[in-house]
Design an enzyme around this catalytic site. Structure first.
Site, PDB file in Angstrom:
ATOM      1  N   ASP A   1       0.809  -1.227   0.000  1.00 40.74           N
ATOM      2  CA  ASP A   1       0.000   0.000   0.000  1.00 40.74           C
ATOM      3  C   ASP A   1       0.838   1.271   0.000  1.00 40.74           C
ATOM      4  O   ASP A   1       0.499   2.260  -0.655  1.00 40.74           O
ATOM      5  CB  ASP A   1      -0.885   0.063   1.258  1.00 40.74           C
ATOM      6  CG  ASP A   1      -1.985  -0.968   1.253  1.00 40.74           C
ATOM      7  OD1 ASP A   1      -2.253  -1.567   0.191  1.00 40.74           O
ATOM      8  OD2 ASP A   1      -2.577  -1.186   2.338  1.00 40.74           O
ATOM      9  N   HIS A   2       1.919   1.262   0.793  1.00 36.84           N
ATOM     10  CA  HIS A   2       2.614   2.534   0.996  1.00 36.84           C
ATOM     11  C   HIS A   2       3.542   2.925  -0.143  1.00 36.84           C
ATOM     12  O   HIS A   2       4.035   4.048  -0.186  1.00 36.84           O
ATOM     13  CB  HIS A   2       3.275   2.560   2.367  1.00 36.84           C
ATOM     14  CG  HIS A   2       2.234   2.509   3.440  1.00 36.84           C
ATOM     15  ND1 HIS A   2       1.179   3.394   3.465  1.00 36.84           N
ATOM     16  CD2 HIS A   2       2.016   1.645   4.464  1.00 36.84           C
ATOM     17  CE1 HIS A   2       0.384   3.096   4.485  1.00 36.84           C
ATOM     18  NE2 HIS A   2       0.866   2.032   5.096  1.00 36.84           N
TER      19      HIS A   2
ATOM     20  N   ARG B   1       2.754  12.772  -4.879  1.00 33.36           N
ATOM     21  CA  ARG B   1       3.162  13.639  -5.966  1.00 33.36           C
ATOM     22  C   ARG B   1       2.219  13.571  -7.172  1.00 33.36           C
ATOM     23  O   ARG B   1       2.358  14.334  -8.109  1.00 33.36           O
ATOM     24  CB  ARG B   1       4.547  13.180  -6.468  1.00 33.36           C
ATOM     25  CG  ARG B   1       5.704  13.932  -5.899  1.00 33.36           C
ATOM     26  CD  ARG B   1       5.678  15.358  -6.383  1.00 33.36           C
ATOM     27  NE  ARG B   1       6.526  16.219  -5.600  1.00 33.36           N
ATOM     28  CZ  ARG B   1       7.804  16.466  -5.878  1.00 33.36           C
ATOM     29  NH1 ARG B   1       8.394  15.903  -6.892  1.00 33.36           N
ATOM     30  NH2 ARG B   1       8.472  17.280  -5.108  1.00 33.36           N
TER      31      ARG B   1
ATOM     32  N   ARG C   1      -6.907   6.326  -0.535  1.00 31.84           N
ATOM     33  CA  ARG C   1      -5.754   7.154  -0.164  1.00 31.84           C
ATOM     34  C   ARG C   1      -4.427   6.558  -0.624  1.00 31.84           C
ATOM     35  O   ARG C   1      -3.443   7.249  -0.748  1.00 31.84           O
ATOM     36  CB  ARG C   1      -5.736   7.441   1.334  1.00 31.84           C
ATOM     37  CG  ARG C   1      -5.341   6.276   2.189  1.00 31.84           C
ATOM     38  CD  ARG C   1      -5.217   6.692   3.654  1.00 31.84           C
ATOM     39  NE  ARG C   1      -6.512   7.009   4.227  1.00 31.84           N
ATOM     40  CZ  ARG C   1      -6.818   6.861   5.520  1.00 31.84           C
ATOM     41  NH1 ARG C   1      -5.898   6.428   6.362  1.00 31.84           N
ATOM     42  NH2 ARG C   1      -8.022   7.133   5.979  1.00 31.84           N
ATOM     43  N   HIS C   2      -4.379   5.243  -0.823  1.00 28.79           N
ATOM     44  CA  HIS C   2      -3.132   4.690  -1.409  1.00 28.79           C
ATOM     45  C   HIS C   2      -3.458   3.862  -2.658  1.00 28.79           C
ATOM     46  O   HIS C   2      -3.388   4.380  -3.762  1.00 28.79           O
ATOM     47  CB  HIS C   2      -2.253   3.964  -0.380  1.00 28.79           C
ATOM     48  CG  HIS C   2      -2.961   3.198   0.696  1.00 28.79           C
ATOM     49  ND1 HIS C   2      -3.810   2.163   0.431  1.00 28.79           N
ATOM     50  CD2 HIS C   2      -2.924   3.323   2.051  1.00 28.79           C
ATOM     51  CE1 HIS C   2      -4.258   1.681   1.572  1.00 28.79           C
ATOM     52  NE2 HIS C   2      -3.758   2.364   2.575  1.00 28.79           N
TER      53      HIS C   2
ATOM     54  N   THR D   1     -12.766  -2.513  17.562  1.00 31.21           N
ATOM     55  CA  THR D   1     -12.698  -2.713  19.005  1.00 31.21           C
ATOM     56  C   THR D   1     -11.801  -1.605  19.542  1.00 31.21           C
ATOM     57  O   THR D   1     -11.215  -0.848  18.768  1.00 31.21           O
ATOM     58  CB  THR D   1     -12.049  -4.069  19.336  1.00 31.21           C
ATOM     59  OG1 THR D   1     -10.742  -4.050  18.765  1.00 31.21           O
ATOM     60  CG2 THR D   1     -12.844  -5.225  18.782  1.00 31.21           C
TER      61      THR D   1
ATOM     62  N   HIS E   1       0.048  -6.454  11.396  1.00 30.07           N
ATOM     63  CA  HIS E   1      -0.037  -5.042  11.758  1.00 30.07           C
ATOM     64  C   HIS E   1       1.124  -4.609  12.635  1.00 30.07           C
ATOM     65  O   HIS E   1       1.305  -5.122  13.738  1.00 30.07           O
ATOM     66  CB  HIS E   1      -1.356  -4.640  12.441  1.00 30.07           C
ATOM     67  CG  HIS E   1      -1.675  -3.189  12.156  1.00 30.07           C
ATOM     68  ND1 HIS E   1      -1.118  -2.166  12.857  1.00 30.07           N
ATOM     69  CD2 HIS E   1      -2.415  -2.619  11.189  1.00 30.07           C
ATOM     70  CE1 HIS E   1      -1.529  -1.014  12.352  1.00 30.07           C
ATOM     71  NE2 HIS E   1      -2.302  -1.258  11.320  1.00 30.07           N
ATOM     72  N   GLY E   2       1.899  -3.692  12.074  1.00 28.62           N
ATOM     73  CA  GLY E   2       2.971  -3.038  12.823  1.00 28.62           C
ATOM     74  C   GLY E   2       4.236  -3.860  12.989  1.00 28.62           C
ATOM     75  O   GLY E   2       5.179  -3.397  13.639  1.00 28.62           O
TER      76      GLY E   2
ATOM     77  N   GLY F   1       3.658  -4.681   6.004  1.00 28.30           N
ATOM     78  CA  GLY F   1       3.798  -3.660   4.977  1.00 28.30           C
ATOM     79  C   GLY F   1       4.652  -2.488   5.364  1.00 28.30           C
ATOM     80  O   GLY F   1       5.776  -2.315   4.883  1.00 28.30           O
ATOM     81  N   HIS F   2       4.141  -1.667   6.276  1.00 24.63           N
ATOM     82  CA  HIS F   2       4.749  -0.372   6.549  1.00 24.63           C
ATOM     83  C   HIS F   2       6.239  -0.462   6.874  1.00 24.63           C
ATOM     84  O   HIS F   2       7.057   0.275   6.324  1.00 24.63           O
ATOM     85  CB  HIS F   2       3.973   0.303   7.697  1.00 24.63           C
ATOM     86  CG  HIS F   2       4.459   1.673   8.011  1.00 24.63           C
ATOM     87  ND1 HIS F   2       5.379   1.920   9.004  1.00 24.63           N
ATOM     88  CD2 HIS F   2       4.176   2.873   7.448  1.00 24.63           C
ATOM     89  CE1 HIS F   2       5.624   3.219   9.041  1.00 24.63           C
ATOM     90  NE2 HIS F   2       4.912   3.816   8.109  1.00 24.63           N
TER      91      HIS F   2
END
Ligand code: PXP
Length: 250
Positions: free
Chosen positions: A13-14, A22, A53-54, A104, A198-199, A220-221
Site C-alpha cells: 500500500d505505501h 506527488r 488514499r493509497h 474494538t 499489523h505493525g 507492509g509499513h
C-alpha cells in the site's frame, strides 16, 4: 523446534502512498509486487480503501499482471467493495474496519458486535470461491464469533503487541503475546486458519512468527520504510529470514 513454514504476505500500500503524494505513476506498486515476489514473498496484500488514499482501482489489474502470487485484498464491509471483490476475484479477501465505530478499542474489526453486518460478506465472498479472513483482536470471543459466522481464516491484530514492546512495557507485551497465542490455539482447534499482522518489524516479528498455529504474516509499513534504506528486495529477504529463523528453518 521446526514448524511448518509460514507465508509472508507483503503489503505494498505505501508504495502507492508515496506515488500519490506527488501524483503521476512513480513509484509503481505493481513493480513493488514483482520485486517482493522475486525476493521471496508468498503473497501480495493490498488495501483498497473507500477513500483510495493509497491503492487505487487501476492498481488492482496492474498488480495482478505484475505477479503470479496470490493476492490478498483487504476491504471494508461495504457493498461497493464487495462488488469490486466479486469482480476482481482475489485469492483472498480480508475484512477490515475502516470507520472508528467498526473497531474494538485496540483496532480489529469488532465482529462480536457487528456479526449481523459482517456475516453476509463472509458468505458472499466464500460463495465466490474467495478465501475470507477477518482482521480481529486476539480475543477468544472475537475468534468464537468469527467461527460462528463461518470465517475460514482470522488475522490476529498484532498492533497492540508491537506498541507495548516499543513502549518498553515488558509485562504488558508478554501478556499481549499470550493473548495472541491463546487466540491462535483456540482458532486452530476449531479449524480456523491463523494469520497475523499489523505493525510488525524485524525486532518484533520473531515471537509472533514462532506461534506454531500461525500460517501467514502480513507486513507492509516497516518493510517499505526499510526499503528506503536498503532496497525492497533486501528488506523482504530479511523479513523472510526472521520468520524462518523463528520457525526453525534457518
Ligand atoms: N494486516 C491488515 C489486516 C492490515 O490492515 C494491515 C495494514 O494495512 C497489515 C496487516 C499490515 O500492517 P503494517 O503495514 O503495519 O505492516
Amino acid at each position: 523446534m521446526t514448524m511448518q513454514r509460514a507465508r509472508l504476505g507483503v503489503n505494498i500500500d505505501h508504495v502507492a502512498t508515496i506515488r500519490n503524494a506527488r501524483g503521476g505513476a512513480h513509484p509503481d506498486p505493481a513493480k513493488a509486487a514483482a520485486i517482493a515476489h522475486a525476493a521471496g514473498a508468498d503473497g501480495i496484500t493490498i488495501h483498497l480503501r473507500e477513500d483510495r488514499r493509497h491503492i487505487r482501482d487501476a492498481d488492482l489489474a496492474a498488480v495482478r499482471s505484475a505477479t503470479s502470487l496470490p493476492i490478498n485484498l483487504e476491504m471494508a464491509t461495504t457493498e461497493e467493495m464487495l462488488a469490486i471483490a466479486l469482480d476482481y476475484k482475489p485469492h483472498a479477501a480480508c475484512l477490515v474496519p475502516e470507520k472508528r465505530e467498526e473497531r474494538t478499542t485496540e483496532g480489529g474489526l469488532d465482529v462480536a458486535r457487528l456479526h449481523d453486518q459482517v456475516a453476509p460478506f463472509v458468505t458472499r465472498l466464500r460463495d465466490a470461491g474467495i478465501r475470507v479472513s477477518l482482521f480481529i483482536e486476539p480475543s477468544i470471543v472475537q475468534v468464537a464469533v468469527a467461527e460462528a459466522i463461518g470465517a475460514p481464516v482470522v488475522e490476529l491484530h498484532t498492533g497492540k503487541y508491537v506498541e507495548l514492546v516499543f513502549a518498553g512495557d515488558k509485562s504488558g507485551a508478554a501478556e499481549e503475546l499470550n493473548r495472541l497465542r491463546e487466540a491462535a490455539a483456540h482458532g486452530h482447534e476449531r479449524g480456523i486458519e491463523i494469520h497475523v499482522g499489523h505493525g510488525l518489524t524485524y525486532d518484533t516479528v520473531r515471537p509472533v512468527a514462532a506461534i506454531p498455529e500461525v500460517r501467514e504474516l502480513n507486513i507492509g509499513h516497516f518493510i517499505m520504510g526499510e526499503a528506503l534504506f536498503v532496497g525492497l528486495e533486501a528488506a523482504v529477504k530479511r523479513m523472510r529470514r526472521e520468520i524462518d529463523i523463528a520457525r526453525g528453518h534457518a
